[in-house]
Motif scaffolding. Structure first.
Motif, PDB file in Angstrom:
ATOM      1  N   ASN A   1       0.827  -1.208   0.000  1.00  0.00           N
ATOM      2  CA  ASN A   1       0.000   0.000   0.000  1.00  0.00           C
ATOM      3  C   ASN A   1       0.856   1.251   0.000  1.00  0.00           C
ATOM      4  O   ASN A   1       0.580   2.211  -0.723  1.00  0.00           O
ATOM      5  CB  ASN A   1      -0.922   0.002   1.229  1.00  0.00           C
ATOM      6  CG  ASN A   1      -2.045  -1.001   1.105  1.00  0.00           C
ATOM      7  OD1 ASN A   1      -2.409  -1.426   0.020  1.00  0.00           O
ATOM      8  ND2 ASN A   1      -2.601  -1.402   2.237  1.00  0.00           N
ATOM      9  N   GLY A   2       1.890   1.271   0.823  1.00  0.00           N
ATOM     10  CA  GLY A   2       2.766   2.438   0.866  1.00  0.00           C
ATOM     11  C   GLY A   2       3.480   2.663  -0.440  1.00  0.00           C
ATOM     12  O   GLY A   2       3.573   3.801  -0.940  1.00  0.00           O
ATOM     13  N   LEU A   3       3.997   1.584  -1.019  1.00  0.00           N
ATOM     14  CA  LEU A   3       4.694   1.670  -2.300  1.00  0.00           C
ATOM     15  C   LEU A   3       3.757   2.186  -3.383  1.00  0.00           C
ATOM     16  O   LEU A   3       4.115   3.066  -4.183  1.00  0.00           O
ATOM     17  CB  LEU A   3       5.241   0.292  -2.674  1.00  0.00           C
ATOM     18  CG  LEU A   3       5.976   0.148  -4.004  1.00  0.00           C
ATOM     19  CD1 LEU A   3       7.171   1.089  -4.055  1.00  0.00           C
ATOM     20  CD2 LEU A   3       6.433  -1.290  -4.202  1.00  0.00           C
ATOM     21  N   ALA A   4       2.526   1.664  -3.410  1.00  0.00           N
ATOM     22  CA  ALA A   4       1.556   2.074  -4.428  1.00  0.00           C
ATOM     23  C   ALA A   4       1.191   3.547  -4.285  1.00  0.00           C
ATOM     24  O   ALA A   4       1.125   4.285  -5.281  1.00  0.00           O
ATOM     25  CB  ALA A   4       0.302   1.208  -4.330  1.00  0.00           C
ATOM     26  N   MET A   5       0.961   4.010  -3.057  1.00  0.00           N
ATOM     27  CA  MET A   5       0.608   5.419  -2.847  1.00  0.00           C
ATOM     28  C   MET A   5       1.745   6.342  -3.280  1.00  0.00           C
ATOM     29  O   MET A   5       1.518   7.404  -3.866  1.00  0.00           O
ATOM     30  CB  MET A   5       0.271   5.645  -1.372  1.00  0.00           C
ATOM     31  CG  MET A   5      -1.023   5.006  -0.919  1.00  0.00           C
ATOM     32  SD  MET A   5      -2.487   5.709  -1.703  1.00  0.00           S
ATOM     33  CE  MET A   5      -2.523   7.331  -0.963  1.00  0.00           C
ATOM     34  N   GLY A   6       2.976   5.931  -2.995  1.00  0.00           N
ATOM     35  CA  GLY A   6       4.109   6.742  -3.389  1.00  0.00           C
ATOM     36  C   GLY A   6       4.260   6.837  -4.901  1.00  0.00           C
ATOM     37  O   GLY A   6       4.487   7.920  -5.445  1.00  0.00           O
ATOM     38  N   VAL A   7       4.122   5.709  -5.577  1.00  0.00           N
ATOM     39  CA  VAL A   7       4.259   5.686  -7.038  1.00  0.00           C
ATOM     40  C   VAL A   7       3.154   6.505  -7.697  1.00  0.00           C
ATOM     41  O   VAL A   7       3.406   7.301  -8.615  1.00  0.00           O
ATOM     42  CB  VAL A   7       4.237   4.229  -7.551  1.00  0.00           C
ATOM     43  CG1 VAL A   7       4.095   4.195  -9.072  1.00  0.00           C
ATOM     44  CG2 VAL A   7       5.506   3.495  -7.135  1.00  0.00           C
ATOM     45  N   ILE A   8       1.914   6.340  -7.233  1.00  0.00           N
ATOM     46  CA  ILE A   8       0.783   7.058  -7.833  1.00  0.00           C
ATOM     47  C   ILE A   8       0.949   8.568  -7.654  1.00  0.00           C
ATOM     48  O   ILE A   8       0.807   9.346  -8.612  1.00  0.00           O
ATOM     49  CB  ILE A   8      -0.547   6.596  -7.204  1.00  0.00           C
ATOM     50  CG1 ILE A   8      -0.852   5.150  -7.616  1.00  0.00           C
ATOM     51  CG2 ILE A   8      -1.688   7.508  -7.639  1.00  0.00           C
ATOM     52  CD1 ILE A   8      -2.019   4.542  -6.871  1.00  0.00           C
ATOM     53  N   SER A   9       1.244   8.997  -6.431  1.00  0.00           N
ATOM     54  CA  SER A   9       1.356  10.432  -6.170  1.00  0.00           C
ATOM     55  C   SER A   9       2.534  11.043  -6.922  1.00  0.00           C
ATOM     56  O   SER A   9       2.425  12.149  -7.465  1.00  0.00           O
ATOM     57  CB  SER A   9       1.493  10.690  -4.663  1.00  0.00           C
ATOM     58  OG  SER A   9       2.604   9.993  -4.128  1.00  0.00           O
TER      59      SER A   9
END
Length: 457
Positions: A398-406
Motif C-alpha cells: 500500500n505504501g509503495l503504491a501510494m508513493g508511485v501514484i502520487s
C-alpha cells in the motif's frame, strides 16, 4: 592465491583485516538468526527449520556476494520482508507458507532475469531515489510497530485504534530491558549489541516463565521441514493448491521483487560510499554481479525455507573495521554456516526478547530519510505518503503504491528529468515522453487498478 583472487593489495587491505571485518559484520547481524524464526514461526513454519534455513541463506548468499562480486557486503533474510511474508501474505491473505515461499523463489528468478536483461536501468530511472529512502524508512516503522505490538507495549484500543499497553506485564518488562541494554551497548559502539540484548532479555524471559525450553540434541535434519517446500506452481495459481493467478498473487510477487530491489540499491550506495568503492561519476562497479548474487541468494533461501534474502546495511560495520573486498563477505558467510549448530535453541527465545531488535533496527532504518528534499513538495508528498502508509495500513504494498501514484501524478503536472539519466533505447522518447516516464505511468496505472480491485473486494 586468496590475495590475488580478492585483489587485496589493489584495495590496500590484508587477509587479517578482511577476516576481522567479516567477524565484525557477523556479530552486528547475527541477531537475524534469532529474530527471523520468531517472525516466520508465526506463519506456521517450524522454528528450528527456519534457523537452519536462515543460516544457509545468509551463509551461501554472503559467500556468493564475495566470490561473484568481490564486495564486502553480507546477505541474510531481510527485516520487513519477513514481516510482510508472515503478517500480510500468510496471516492476512490466508495463503499457505509454502505458497509464499514459492512467490519468494519466483521473485528471485524474476530479479535475476531482469538483471541479465538490463531492465534494472529502467526501474532506477523511473522511480526517484527519495522514494527508495521512504520505502526503507517506512519498512523500519513497520517492523518497529510489530516489535512494540509483540511486546505488549502497544495494544489495540476501540476508541483510539492503538494505545499504551501494560508496561508492568512480563513481556513488556523483558522488551524494555532488552531495549535499554541494546541502546546502551550501541552508544558504547559494541558490535554485537543487538545479539547481546536479545540474550539478556531471553534470560529474564526464562526467569519470568515466558518460555518453557526443553533442550534437544543438534539435528541438521530439522531443515527437512522446510527444505524444497516452496510451492512454485501454487504461487502462479497453478497445480492442485493453486486457485488461479489473481491480482493478490501478482501483488505479492511485485512487493517481494521491488522491495528487494529498492533495499539493495539503498544498501549498496551506503556501503559502497563508506568503503570508497564508488566511481567519481557516482556509479558502482560490478553492479550487475551484485544483483546476480543477491537474486541467487533469494532463490536459495526460498528453497531452504526462508523469506527474501537481501544485502544488509550492517555490512557497513565490517567496512568501518577495514573490510574492502569480498573476502569480508566470505568470512561472514562461513560464520553463518557454523551457526547452524545453534538451531535447537531457537525455541528458547521468547517473542518479547526479539521485540527490542525489531524496534531498534527500525530506528536505524530512518537514516535514509535525510536523502529526501522535504522542502520540495514534488518529493516530500510522495515520500511522506509512502512512509506513513506502510505502517498504518500494515502493508508495504500500500505504501509503495501510494508513493508511485502520487509521484506519477505530480510529475505529469510538472515534468522533471529522471534522477538517473538513461541512454540508448530506454532514453528514447515517444511523443515527447521517455520510456522511463512511460514505465512510471504504467506502474501508477497498475497501482490504481489494484486499489480499485481492493475496493471491489
Amino acid at each position: 592465491m586468496i590475495s590475488r583472487f580478492f585483489r587485496l593489495a589493489e584495495n590496500n587491505t590484508s587477509v587479517r583485516t578482511e577476516a576481522l571485518a567479516g567477524v565484525t559484520t557477523f556479530l552486528t547481524m547475527a541477531y537475524i538468526i534469532l529474530v527471523n524464526p520468531g517472525i516466520l514461526s508465526q506463519a506456521g513454519m517450524p522454528a528450528a527449520a527456519v534457523v537452519v534455513a536462515t543460516c544457509l541463506a545468509a551463509g551461501i548468499g554472503s559467500i556468493l556476494m564475495g566470490v561473484i562480486a568481490n564486495y564486502p557486503i553480507a546477505l541474510a533474510p531481510g527485516m520487513g520482508l519477513n514481516a510482510y511474508f508472515t503478517y500480510t501474505v500468510v496471516l492476512g491473505m490466508g495463503l499457505p507458507w509454502q505458497t509464499a515461499l514459492g512467490a519468494v523463489f519466483i521473485s528471485g528468478a524474476a530479479f535475476l532475469i531482469m538483471t541479465l536483461a538490463g531492465l534494472r536501468q529502467l526501474i532506477v530511472a523511473a522511480i526517484p531515489r527519495p522514494l527508495f529512502a521512504s520505502i526503507a524508512a517506512g519498512i523500519g516503522l513497520f517492523i518497529a510497530f510489530i516489535g512494540l505490538k509483540n511486546a505488549g507495549i502497544v495494544v489495540a484500543h476501540p476508541a483510539t485504534t492503538v494505545a499504551l499497553g501494560d508496561l508492568t506485564s512480563p513481556a513488556a518488562l523483558v522488551a524494555l530491558l532488552g531495549l535499554a541494554v541494546i541502546a546502551l551497548l550501541q552508544v558504547w559502539n559494541v558490535r554485537a549489541a543487538i545479539l547481546i540484548g536479545i540474550v539478556v532479555a531471553s534470560a529474564l524471559g526464562w526467569l519470568l516463565g515466558l518460555v518453557a525450553f526443553k533442550p534437544e540434541p543438534i539435528d541438521p535434519a530439522a531443515l527437512t521441514a522446510t527444505l524444497f517446500k516452496a510451492d512454485i506452481p501454487a504461487a502462479l495459481g497453478l497445480g492442485p493448491n493453486g486457485k488461479g493467478l489473481s491480482i493478490g498473487l501478482v501483488e505479492i510477487l511485485f512487493v517481494f521483487l521491488f522491495v528487494d530491489l529498492f533495499d539493495n540499491l539503498g544498501t549498496l550506495v551506503a556501503v559502497s560510499k563508506r568503503a570508497g568503492l564508488v566511481r567519481p561519476d557516482g556509479s558502482i562497479p560490478r553492479l550487475n554481479r551484485i544483483f546476480v548474487a543477491d537474486s541467487l541468494a533469494t532463490m536459495i533461501g526460498a528453497g531452504a525455507g526462508t523469506s527474501t534474502t537481501v544485502s544488509y546495511i550492517e555490512s557497513a560495520a565490517g567496512v568501518s573495521a577495514g573490510g574492502r573486498t569480498g573476502l569480508t563477505a566470505v568470512v561472514t558467510g562461513l560464520l553463518f554456516l557454523l551457526a547452524i549448530a545453534f538451531a535447537p535453541f531457537a525455541s528458547a527465545i521468547p517473542a518479547a526478547a526479539t521485540a527490542p531488535a525489531l524496534i531498534l533496527v527500525g530506528a536505524l532504518m530512518m537514516a535514509p530519510l535525510a536523502e529526501a528534499d522535504w522542502t520540495d513538495p514534488q518529493v516530500a508528498i510522495p515520500a511522506f505518503l509512502t512512509l506513513i502508509m506502510i505502517p498504518l495500513t500494515f502493508s508495504i504494498a500500500n505504501g509503495l503504491a501510494m508513493g508511485v501514484i502520487s509521484f506519477a501524478i505530480l510529475k505529469l503536472v510538472r515534468p522533471r528529468p529522471a534522477v538517473v539519466p538513461v541512454e540508448g533505447l530506454l532514453g528514447r522518447k515517444v511523443l515527447g515522453v521517455s520510456f522511463g516516464d512511460l514505465f512510471l505511468y504504467a506502474l501508477a496505472a497498475l497501482c490504481i487498478a489494484r486499489f480499485v480491485w481492493l475496493g471491489g473486494e
